[in-house]
Design a protein around this motif. Structure first.
Motif, PDB file in Angstrom:
ATOM      1  N   VAL A 248       0.855  -1.195   0.000  1.00 35.71           N
ATOM      2  CA  VAL A 248       0.000   0.000   0.000  1.00 35.71           C
ATOM      3  C   VAL A 248       0.892   1.246   0.000  1.00 35.71           C
ATOM      4  CG1 VAL A 248      -1.721   1.286   1.339  1.00 35.71           C
ATOM      5  CG2 VAL A 248      -1.820  -1.202   1.264  1.00 35.71           C
ATOM      6  N   ARG A 249       0.498   2.263  -0.778  1.00 37.02           N
ATOM      7  CA  ARG A 249       1.319   3.482  -0.858  1.00 37.02           C
ATOM      8  C   ARG A 249       1.539   4.120   0.519  1.00 37.02           C
ATOM      9  NH1 ARG A 249       2.333   7.599  -4.474  1.00 37.02           N
ATOM     10  NH2 ARG A 249       0.974   6.649  -6.046  1.00 37.02           N
ATOM     11  N   GLU A 250       2.771   4.564   0.718  1.00 39.11           N
ATOM     12  CA  GLU A 250       3.083   5.395   1.866  1.00 39.11           C
ATOM     13  C   GLU A 250       3.370   6.800   1.335  1.00 39.11           C
ATOM     14  OE1 GLU A 250       2.761   5.282   4.958  1.00 39.11           O
ATOM     15  OE2 GLU A 250       4.617   5.362   6.126  1.00 39.11           O
ATOM     16  N   SER A 251       2.466   7.729   1.589  1.00 38.60           N
ATOM     17  CA  SER A 251       2.690   9.122   1.178  1.00 38.60           C
ATOM     18  C   SER A 251       3.026   9.919   2.429  1.00 38.60           C
ATOM     19  CB  SER A 251       1.403   9.673   0.560  1.00 38.60           C
ATOM     20  OG  SER A 251       0.385   9.709   1.546  1.00 38.60           O
ATOM     21  N   THR A 252       3.296  11.201   2.261  1.00 39.37           N
ATOM     22  CA  THR A 252       3.507  11.995   3.480  1.00 39.37           C
ATOM     23  C   THR A 252       2.168  12.269   4.163  1.00 39.37           C
ATOM     24  OG1 THR A 252       3.540  14.021   2.163  1.00 39.37           O
ATOM     25  CG2 THR A 252       5.684  13.068   2.780  1.00 39.37           C
ATOM     26  N   TYR A 253       1.081  12.058   3.424  1.00 34.45           N
ATOM     27  CA  TYR A 253      -0.232  12.132   4.094  1.00 34.45           C
ATOM     28  C   TYR A 253      -0.358  10.977   5.089  1.00 34.45           C
ATOM     29  CZ  TYR A 253      -5.204  11.406   4.861  1.00 34.45           C
ATOM     30  OH  TYR A 253      -6.419  11.185   5.447  1.00 34.45           O
ATOM     31  N   THR A 254      -0.080   9.748   4.612  1.00 33.93           N
ATOM     32  CA  THR A 254      -0.235   8.599   5.517  1.00 33.93           C
ATOM     33  C   THR A 254       0.855   8.592   6.600  1.00 33.93           C
ATOM     34  OG1 THR A 254       1.029   7.189   4.005  1.00 33.93           O
ATOM     35  CG2 THR A 254      -1.359   7.123   3.789  1.00 33.93           C
ATOM     36  N   ALA A 255       2.062   9.007   6.240  1.00 30.01           N
ATOM     37  CA  ALA A 255       3.167   8.896   7.195  1.00 30.01           C
ATOM     38  C   ALA A 255       3.182  10.024   8.220  1.00 30.01           C
ATOM     39  CB  ALA A 255       4.498   8.878   6.445  1.00 30.01           C
ATOM     40  N   TYR A 256       2.852  11.237   7.777  1.00 31.11           N
ATOM     41  CA  TYR A 256       3.029  12.396   8.662  1.00 31.11           C
ATOM     42  C   TYR A 256       1.710  13.041   9.084  1.00 31.11           C
ATOM     43  CZ  TYR A 256       8.083  12.508   7.778  1.00 31.11           C
ATOM     44  OH  TYR A 256       9.428  12.205   7.717  1.00 31.11           O
ATOM     45  N   LEU A 257       0.772  13.195   8.138  1.00 33.54           N
ATOM     46  CA  LEU A 257      -0.424  13.980   8.473  1.00 33.54           C
ATOM     47  C   LEU A 257      -1.457  13.198   9.257  1.00 33.54           C
ATOM     48  CD1 LEU A 257      -1.327  16.293   5.488  1.00 33.54           C
ATOM     49  CD2 LEU A 257      -0.201  16.833   7.651  1.00 33.54           C
ATOM     50  N   LYS A 258      -1.667  11.951   8.807  1.00 36.38           N
ATOM     51  CA  LYS A 258      -2.694  11.152   9.496  1.00 36.38           C
ATOM     52  C   LYS A 258      -2.363  11.057  10.983  1.00 36.38           C
ATOM     53  CE  LYS A 258      -5.180   7.732   6.904  1.00 36.38           C
ATOM     54  NZ  LYS A 258      -5.149   6.374   6.339  1.00 36.38           N
ATOM     55  N   LYS A 259      -1.044  10.956  11.270  1.00 37.82           N
ATOM     56  CA  LYS A 259      -0.638  10.781  12.664  1.00 37.82           C
ATOM     57  C   LYS A 259      -0.787  12.071  13.461  1.00 37.82           C
ATOM     58  CE  LYS A 259       2.436   7.216  11.184  1.00 37.82           C
ATOM     59  NZ  LYS A 259       3.669   7.027  10.429  1.00 37.82           N
ATOM     60  N   ALA A 260      -0.806  13.210  12.782  1.00 37.65           N
ATOM     61  CA  ALA A 260      -0.816  14.487  13.514  1.00 37.65           C
ATOM     62  C   ALA A 260      -2.173  15.171  13.470  1.00 37.65           C
ATOM     63  CB  ALA A 260       0.251  15.409  12.921  1.00 37.65           C
ATOM     64  N   LYS A 261      -3.092  14.655  12.666  1.00 29.41           N
ATOM     65  CA  LYS A 261      -4.285  15.451  12.358  1.00 29.41           C
ATOM     66  C   LYS A 261      -5.211  15.655  13.564  1.00 29.41           C
ATOM     67  CE  LYS A 261      -7.397  12.123  10.017  1.00 29.41           C
ATOM     68  NZ  LYS A 261      -7.364  11.058  10.942  1.00 29.41           N
ATOM     69  N   ASN A 262      -5.039  14.842  14.590  1.00 27.98           N
ATOM     70  CA  ASN A 262      -5.890  15.050  15.766  1.00 27.98           C
ATOM     71  C   ASN A 262      -5.255  15.956  16.815  1.00 27.98           C
ATOM     72  OD1 ASN A 262      -7.963  13.563  14.695  1.00 27.98           O
ATOM     73  ND2 ASN A 262      -7.086  11.623  15.426  1.00 27.98           N
ATOM     74  N   ARG A 263      -4.064  16.448  16.524  1.00 35.87           N
ATOM     75  CA  ARG A 263      -3.453  17.373  17.490  1.00 35.87           C
ATOM     76  C   ARG A 263      -4.288  18.651  17.547  1.00 35.87           C
ATOM     77  NH1 ARG A 263       2.680  16.703  15.212  1.00 35.87           N
ATOM     78  NH2 ARG A 263       2.978  14.559  15.951  1.00 35.87           N
ATOM     79  N   ARG A 264      -4.513  19.121  18.748  1.00 42.79           N
ATOM     80  CA  ARG A 264      -5.378  20.312  18.893  1.00 42.79           C
ATOM     81  C   ARG A 264      -4.725  21.565  18.332  1.00 42.79           C
ATOM     82  NH1 ARG A 264      -9.039  19.491  23.496  1.00 42.79           N
ATOM     83  NH2 ARG A 264      -8.924  21.714  23.954  1.00 42.79           N
ATOM     84  N   ASN A 265      -3.413  21.570  18.260  1.00 45.53           N
ATOM     85  CA  ASN A 265      -2.729  22.787  17.791  1.00 45.53           C
ATOM     86  C   ASN A 265      -2.452  22.767  16.282  1.00 45.53           C
ATOM     87  OD1 ASN A 265      -0.832  20.720  17.996  1.00 45.53           O
ATOM     88  ND2 ASN A 265       0.852  22.127  18.409  1.00 45.53           N
ATOM     89  N   LEU A 266      -2.967  21.739  15.570  1.00 44.02           N
ATOM     90  CA  LEU A 266      -2.793  21.701  14.105  1.00 44.02           C
ATOM     91  C   LEU A 266      -4.156  21.760  13.432  1.00 44.02           C
ATOM     92  CD1 LEU A 266      -1.126  21.270  11.480  1.00 44.02           C
ATOM     93  CD2 LEU A 266      -1.372  18.810  11.841  1.00 44.02           C
ATOM     94  N   LYS A 267      -4.350  22.764  12.601  1.00 39.34           N
ATOM     95  CA  LYS A 267      -5.580  22.851  11.802  1.00 39.34           C
ATOM     96  C   LYS A 267      -5.201  22.587  10.345  1.00 39.34           C
ATOM     97  CE  LYS A 267      -8.516  24.524  14.990  1.00 39.34           C
ATOM     98  NZ  LYS A 267      -7.805  23.941  16.144  1.00 39.34           N
ATOM     99  N   ILE A 268      -5.975  21.724   9.704  1.00 37.11           N
ATOM    100  CA  ILE A 268      -5.721  21.416   8.289  1.00 37.11           C
ATOM    101  C   ILE A 268      -6.963  21.822   7.497  1.00 37.11           C
ATOM    102  CG2 ILE A 268      -5.209  19.593   6.607  1.00 37.11           C
ATOM    103  CD1 ILE A 268      -4.094  17.918   8.959  1.00 37.11           C
ATOM    104  N   ILE A 269      -6.783  22.618   6.475  1.00 41.82           N
ATOM    105  CA  ILE A 269      -7.935  22.961   5.627  1.00 41.82           C
ATOM    106  C   ILE A 269      -7.628  22.500   4.195  1.00 41.82           C
ATOM    107  CG2 ILE A 269      -9.578  24.731   4.918  1.00 41.82           C
ATOM    108  CD1 ILE A 269      -8.705  26.479   7.155  1.00 41.82           C
ATOM    109  N   THR A 270      -8.506  21.638   3.671  1.00 41.06           N
ATOM    110  CA  THR A 270      -8.360  21.194   2.277  1.00 41.06           C
ATOM    111  C   THR A 270      -9.203  22.092   1.369  1.00 41.06           C
ATOM    112  OG1 THR A 270     -10.085  19.582   2.742  1.00 41.06           O
ATOM    113  CG2 THR A 270      -7.829  18.782   2.768  1.00 41.06           C
TER     114      THR A 270
END
Ligand SMILES: Cc1cc2nc3c(=O)[nH]c(=O)nc-3n(C[C@H](O)[C@H](O)[C@H](O)COP(=O)(O)OP(=O)(O)OC[C@H]3O[C@@H](n4cnc5c(N)ncnc54)[C@H](O)[C@@H]3O)c2cc1C
Length: 610
Positions: A248-270
């Protein structure tokens, strides 16, 4: 150009049907209305410590690393949506081009070169969380120490081979346990980073082994791993490493963002397209203007705006914001806040040219009955052809002289069994050229060698079409603008053609025929003049574009300094592949991730107490 090397070995009806179903499903997603899902909602005029523009290979790394500091508020703005399911299946990566996950860029043609191409050359760039790491071919190559030394020699002292290797390791989590028994490989790779690096779950290994052995007969030695091996002699070849996690592909989305997206101090807007960096009269960045699903917002920043928009969008955004070559900006009615002539310059890329070798059908390597169930195998345990891309995983790096300390060429192989579907994978070429390539494939196997020139001299440029952020900038790629690149490509081809005289290729009676390109018919085959003509008309892009926000000490030609700060501006950095002064000796995703890692530490070192 793309290939179905993997698929061509699996021409059974079941896999084809299933693959078609997947393709159909993937295609229909283009018509599914966008749900305008934006992850987080953020009120207009909200203030952050850091705002990152672009969630690509580098930007996602920066978002993760900066939000590790719990008292920093971080905003990540991405023009594209969340990745769809087909980004996960390696073989489907090609279906992502020209969809809503791609920017749909094309290059400006000079009317002289690339005449074998049907249309102006398309540049695929990911427009999705993970950026091009969500849409690329997943080959993992760090580059050569020599590359980074040239960055240092350009006046960028932090980017020594030792330092960059530290950051590669910081990113990596190598998972091929068999390889780790080798002490050289064990010591090369990082094992605790977020990014899984592995070996494709390939189905064509037996054939690729024969190809690797063939290189050894022309002095290109087989090694276990190209990132761990030291380059010497004529070069080396190996099964490649990949950013794939057990099929399965490992992108920086799967490697870095998915792991951080629930941090309260990180907001992601697509679906958030940044149209301008806000600069005050002292050339300090104080925020960004952004279009979120058609609505204009402004977000403000206390410390820094970080631009990670990639090689086309980063210089475009700088210019739209008043940072760039003064005359050019004024000609587009943009007031110039900082005159930086280098913005958009120094554009370069790895060009590629296909070298088709035909031969008798190799004896059957795989059990046909098993191949019928290749797709089922993927669903069951993520093996089979869907677990890797259309290219085989054999890669080679080589040079003309055995005294070189770094490679000049890279080569991949796509394998198509006789009567394959190769036509649809080389559809960038005009019909007569295409016919000429596929005609022998009716009863011969086709081995397409892809040749990459690793250190081109030619430089192109990105510049604005208009001051409207929605108008695409003009991409003047200028491939082969420097004549030395033509000769280098010809020399690389001539090395590859020697393969037909090695034992395996001899056993299948391999040959390389003249390809019909009307402009080249006057030249004797296989003379240098023929190959020069062939190269001039056939070259395309490996999608390894870099350099348009070059790092260096001199604002006359560089855009950012050693610490990736934009010359003449406060509170603004560029962290992506566009900062590379010279392209590396290999694929550019790993270096872009490394730049993200090192750039993040530069920021932490500046603001956090020692
Ligand atoms: C088809 C293809 C195949 C490739 N194959 C390989 C390979 O096998 N191995 C390898 O190592 N490399 C490969 N590469 C190259 C590699 O993926 C890139 O060099 C690398 O991803 C570049 O990283 P980046 O961070 O500079 O830009 P990107 O990853 O492209 O990220 C830029 C991000 O910024 C976003 N963005 C841009 N402008 C704005 C804006 N104004 N507002 C908000 N968001 C914005 C974009 O949507 C994108 O998500 C390939 C590339 C492509 C396209």
């Amino acid at each position: 150009m793309s290939h179905d090397g993997a698929c061509a070995t699996t021409t059974g009806a079941a896999p084809q049907l299933f693959a078609s179903a997947l393709n159909f499903f993937a295609a229909t997603q283009c018509f599914v209305p966008d749900k305008n899902h934006s992850f987080n909602k953020v009120p207009d005029l909200e203030t952050f410590d850091f705002i990152i523009v672009g969630a690509g290979s580098a930007g996602s790394v920066v978002a993760n690393r900066l939000s590790e500091v719990s008292h920093w508020n971080v905003l990540l703005l991405e023009a594209g949506p969340k990745p769809p399911f087909e980004t996960e299946i390696p073989w489907l990566y090609r279906t992502l081009a020209r969809t809503r996950y791609d920017w749909h860029y094309v290059t400006k043609n000079d009317g002289v070169k690339q005449k074998a191409l049907k249309n102006p050359l398309a540049w695929i760039r990911g427009k999705v969380l993970g950026g091009s790491s969500s849409t690329n071919a997943m080959i993992y190559v760090r580059g050569n120490d020599h590359d980074f030394q040239t960055w240092v020699n350009e006046g960028n002292p932090s980017w020594t081979p030792e330092n960059v290797n530290y950051y590669f390791k910081k990113a990596e989590n190598i998972q091929d346990l068999k390889l780790l028994r080798d002490p050289g490989i064990f010591n090369t790779y990082g094992r605790k980073g977020p990014l899984v690096v592995n070996t494709f779950n390939s189905t064509v290994r037996k054939l690729t082994k024969k190809i690797l052995k063939s290189y050894s007969y022309i002095g290109i030695e087989e090694v276990l791993d190209v990132n761990a091996a030291e380059f010497h002699g004529k070069g080396f070849c190996a099964i490649s490493r990949s950013t794939a996690r057990r099929g399965v592909r490992e992108s920086t989305y799967t490697a870095y963002l998915k792991k951080a997206k629930n941090r309260r101090n990180l907001k992601i807007i697509t679906n958030a397209f940044v149209t301008k960096i806000l600069l005050n009269v002292d050339a300090k960045a104080y925020g960004v203007e952004v279009d979120i699903n058609g609505k204009r917002n402004r977000f403000l920043v206390k410390r820094e705006v970080i631009v990670s928009g990639g090689v086309v969008n980063t210089p475009q955004l700088l210019m739209l914001s008043g940072i760039g070559p003064r005359e050019h900006l004024l000609s587009k009615n943009i007031s110039c806040i900082v005159d930086l002539p280098g913005v958009g310059n120094n554009l370069h890329d790895h060009l590629y040219v296909p070298v088709p070798i035909y031969g008798d059908e190799p004896e059957e390597e795989e059990n046909k009955a098993e191949l019928m169930f290749d797709v089922v195998k993927y669903l069951y345990n993520k093996t089979g052809y869907l677990a890797h891309t259309f290219l085989t995983d054999a890669i080679a790096f080589f040079s003309r002289s055995k005294d070189m300390a770094y490679p000049e060429f890279q080569s991949y192989t796509g394998i198509y069994r006789k009567n394959s579907t190769v036509r649809q994978f080389i559809d960038i070429y005009k019909d007569d050229v295409l016919e000429s390539i596929v005609r022998y494939n009716a009863d011969k196997s086709l081995y397409v060698k892809i040749l990459n020139v690793l250190h081109p001299y030619s430089r192109g440029r990105i510049y604005l079409n208009t001051s409207n952020p929605y108008d695409y900038p003009i991409i003047h790629a200028n491939y082969l603008g420097d004549d030395r690149d033509i000769q280098d490509t010809v020399d690389g081809i001539k090395i590859l053609t020697k393969l037909v005289n090695t034992p395996y290729f001899k056993s299948i009676k391999a040959f390389i025929p003249r390809i019909h390109i009307s402009e080249c018919n006057e030249y004797k085959y296989p003379s240098d003049l023929y190959w020069r003509c062939y190269v001039t008309h056939m070259i395309a892009s490996m999608s390894h574009q870099v350099g348009t926000s070059k790092m260096g000490p001199n604002p006359e030609d560089a855009v950012v300094n050693n610490f990736l700060k934009v010359h003449g501006v406060t509170g603004l950095r560029v962290i992506d592949a566009s900062i590379m002064p010279f392209v590396t000796s290999g694929n550019t995703n790993a270096p872009a991730i490394m730049i993200g890692e090192m750039g993040s530490d530069m920021i932490k070192n500046e603001y956090l107490p020692k």
